[in-house]
Design an enzyme around this catalytic site. Structure first.
Site, mmCIF file in Angstrom:
data_model
loop_
_atom_site.group_PDB
_atom_site.id
_atom_site.type_symbol
_atom_site.label_atom_id
_atom_site.label_comp_id
_atom_site.label_asym_id
_atom_site.label_seq_id
_atom_site.Cartn_x
_atom_site.Cartn_y
_atom_site.Cartn_z
ATOM 1 C CE1 TYR A 1 61.197 15.638 38.208
ATOM 2 C CE2 TYR A 1 63.261 16.071 39.343
ATOM 3 C CZ TYR A 1 61.879 16.028 39.342
ATOM 4 O OH TYR A 1 61.184 16.368 40.476
ATOM 5 C CB THR B 1 51.305 10.953 63.475
ATOM 6 O OG1 THR B 1 51.032 10.729 62.082
ATOM 7 C CG2 THR B 1 51.238 9.625 64.221
ATOM 8 C CE1 TYR C 1 56.395 5.036 59.338
ATOM 9 C CE2 TYR C 1 58.726 5.371 58.889
ATOM 10 C CZ TYR C 1 57.610 4.551 58.898
ATOM 11 O OH TYR C 1 57.705 3.255 58.465
ATOM 12 C CB SER C 2 53.498 12.897 60.727
ATOM 13 O OG SER C 2 52.805 12.839 59.511
ATOM 14 N NE ARG D 1 57.608 1.642 52.864
ATOM 15 C CZ ARG D 1 58.469 1.085 52.020
ATOM 16 N NH1 ARG D 1 59.482 1.809 51.535
ATOM 17 N NH2 ARG D 1 58.351 -0.169 51.651
ATOM 18 C CB VAL E 1 47.814 11.305 50.929
ATOM 19 C CG1 VAL E 1 47.682 9.844 50.513
ATOM 20 C CG2 VAL E 1 46.560 12.059 50.531
ATOM 21 C CG PHE E 2 49.938 8.723 56.417
ATOM 22 C CD1 PHE E 2 50.464 9.998 56.353
ATOM 23 C CD2 PHE E 2 49.500 8.264 57.632
ATOM 24 C CE1 PHE E 2 50.552 10.798 57.467
ATOM 25 C CE2 PHE E 2 49.578 9.057 58.767
ATOM 26 C CZ PHE E 2 50.100 10.321 58.694
ATOM 27 C CD GLU F 1 62.012 17.980 43.245
ATOM 28 O OE1 GLU F 1 63.082 17.682 42.671
ATOM 29 O OE2 GLU F 1 60.901 17.506 42.913
#
Length: 404
Positions: free
Chosen positions: A98, A284, A208-209, A206, A396-397, A140
């Protein structure tokens, strides 16, 4: 909480900063990547950078957060922060990063706005940034703590035990620990990050669900190969380099670096009716939820709606039918732009999704995933049918453009 003085300054300058934020963010990324090329190569999504999606998402997040901070009688930005924090955790972001963002973002603000950035204005917006940063770091840290790992230590090496061609452009992978031990717990609706080393040496990541996580013995993901395309303004959009790499190069026995599960779109455990709506590869996370519902033998009232280009393009089509059949009283409706020679029926229709044809119980919990225009249209229809806004959750992808 912003100080009263800073809130007044931010409120007064928000129109100017908000109008310029779209110019600020590209300069910010250019400065940051020049100083830290490893971030562009090994952490940030190069495809989203090339298309400008990441810049627009950051601009939307900053503007939305600042607006919520200085507005009266509006909800706290919890959903916005949770979505960002889960994405950050899936990438292994840590607090020190950050500081890097802060330095280059504020240099970009000064470059664009020049003398308008007085010491008073700079101090107020600095407070906004660190208010948002501290909130994200706190969330986080909680996600890492709940996962039982140190901040950023989210990666594990898994082996592909099965690969299935689900449709012409989608492939599913079953992932497991090489030694057969159990995987970390995953909640229905969550995703994992997958990191691959591309031919040019870049490490790209990336999300992926998880389509399934049965008894923690394996995970399922489905990857749609994103081909090159052309935007409405004529700009050429390159192919998805990670999805194409996975399609062409990853088979049974290969290993992948995969994160722990994260994601804020998680199926609730109430007894309220469920309305699960998807389009395309947005099916998915819905498939993952349905596997959980079937495994736990729920008696909830469930309605599943899916839209796709054609039955031949519909990934997990038969699996979706079988899962709904396992749920007593559940209903499934399809819409296809092209049915081919198949006749339309009461539950399989030609055209785009039409919410007016569906019975919606007023207390339904809605989970929504698909292309952004699709979700915006469906959300508008749901609100018109008096579904409470707070009952509508979405995934949202790619970078979030901040659905209202």
């Amino acid at each position: 909480m912003l100080s009263v003085e800073s809130a007044d300054v931010v409120r007064a300058t928000l129109p100017v900063v908000g109008a310029a934020i779209g110019d600020i963010t590209p300069i910010f990324y250019r400065r940051m990547f020049a100083a830290h090329p490893e971030l562009e190569r090994d952490l940030f999504n190069r495809g989203n950078q090339a298309q400008g999606d990441q810049q627009r998402a950051l601009a939307g997040a900053i503007a939305a957060y600042a607006t919520l901070l200085v507005s009266e009688n509006v909800p706290q930005p919890d959903d916005l922060l949770a979505r960002i924090a889960n994405k950050h955790a899936s990438l292994g972001i840590i607090a020190d990063q950050y500081e890097i963002v802060h330095k280059h973002l504020f240099e970009a603000i000064v470059e664009v706005l020049g003398e308008a950035v007085t010491p008073e204005v700079a101090a107020a917006w600095d407070e906004v940034y660190w208010e948002m940063a501290r909130a994200l770091i706190s969330i986080e840290d909680g996600l890492y703590r709940d996962a039982g790992v140190e901040p950023g230590q989210v990666w594990q090496r898994l082996v592909v035990t099965r690969r299935v061609q689900e449709s012409p452009d989608t492939v599913s992978f079953v992932l497991a620990n090489p030694d057969g031990t159990t995987l970390p717990a995953a909640r229905p609706g969550q995703y994992v990050s997958v990191a691959v080393r591309l031919p040019d040496g870049a490490r790209q990541i990336r999300q992926y669900s998880l389509t399934r996580a049965p008894e923690r013995t394996s995970w399922g993901i489905t990857v749609k190969a994103i081909g090159p395309s052309t935007a409405e303004d004529g700009t050429e959009i390159p192919a998805g380099e990670v999805s194409v790499f996975l399609h062409h190069n990853v088979f049974e026995g290969d290993e992948l670096d995969v994160s722990l599960p994260f994601g804020d779109l998680v199926l609730d455990d109430s007894s309220d009716p469920l309305l699960l709506i998807s389009a395309g590869i947005g099916c998915t996370p819905i498939i993952g939820m349905l596997h959980y519902l079937a495994r736990t033998e729920t008696d909830r009232y469930v309605t599943v709606l899916h839209a796709d280009r054609a039955p031949s393009r519909h990934a997990h089509r038969q699996e979706l039918v079988e899962l709904v059949d396992r749920l007593p009283g559940a209903k499934l409706h399809h819409w296809y732009e092209d049915l081919g020679v198949r006749p339309a029926t009461d539950t399989t229709r030609l055209g785009r999704i039409d919410m007016d044809e569906i019975e919606i119980r007023p207390d339904s919990r809605v989970y929504l995933c698909g292309p952004l225009p699709f979700m915006e249209s469906v959300r508008t229809s749901l609100l018109a049918r008096n579904v409470p806004e707070g009952n509508i959750r979405y995934e949202v992808f790619g970078p979030d453009k901040w659905l209202p």
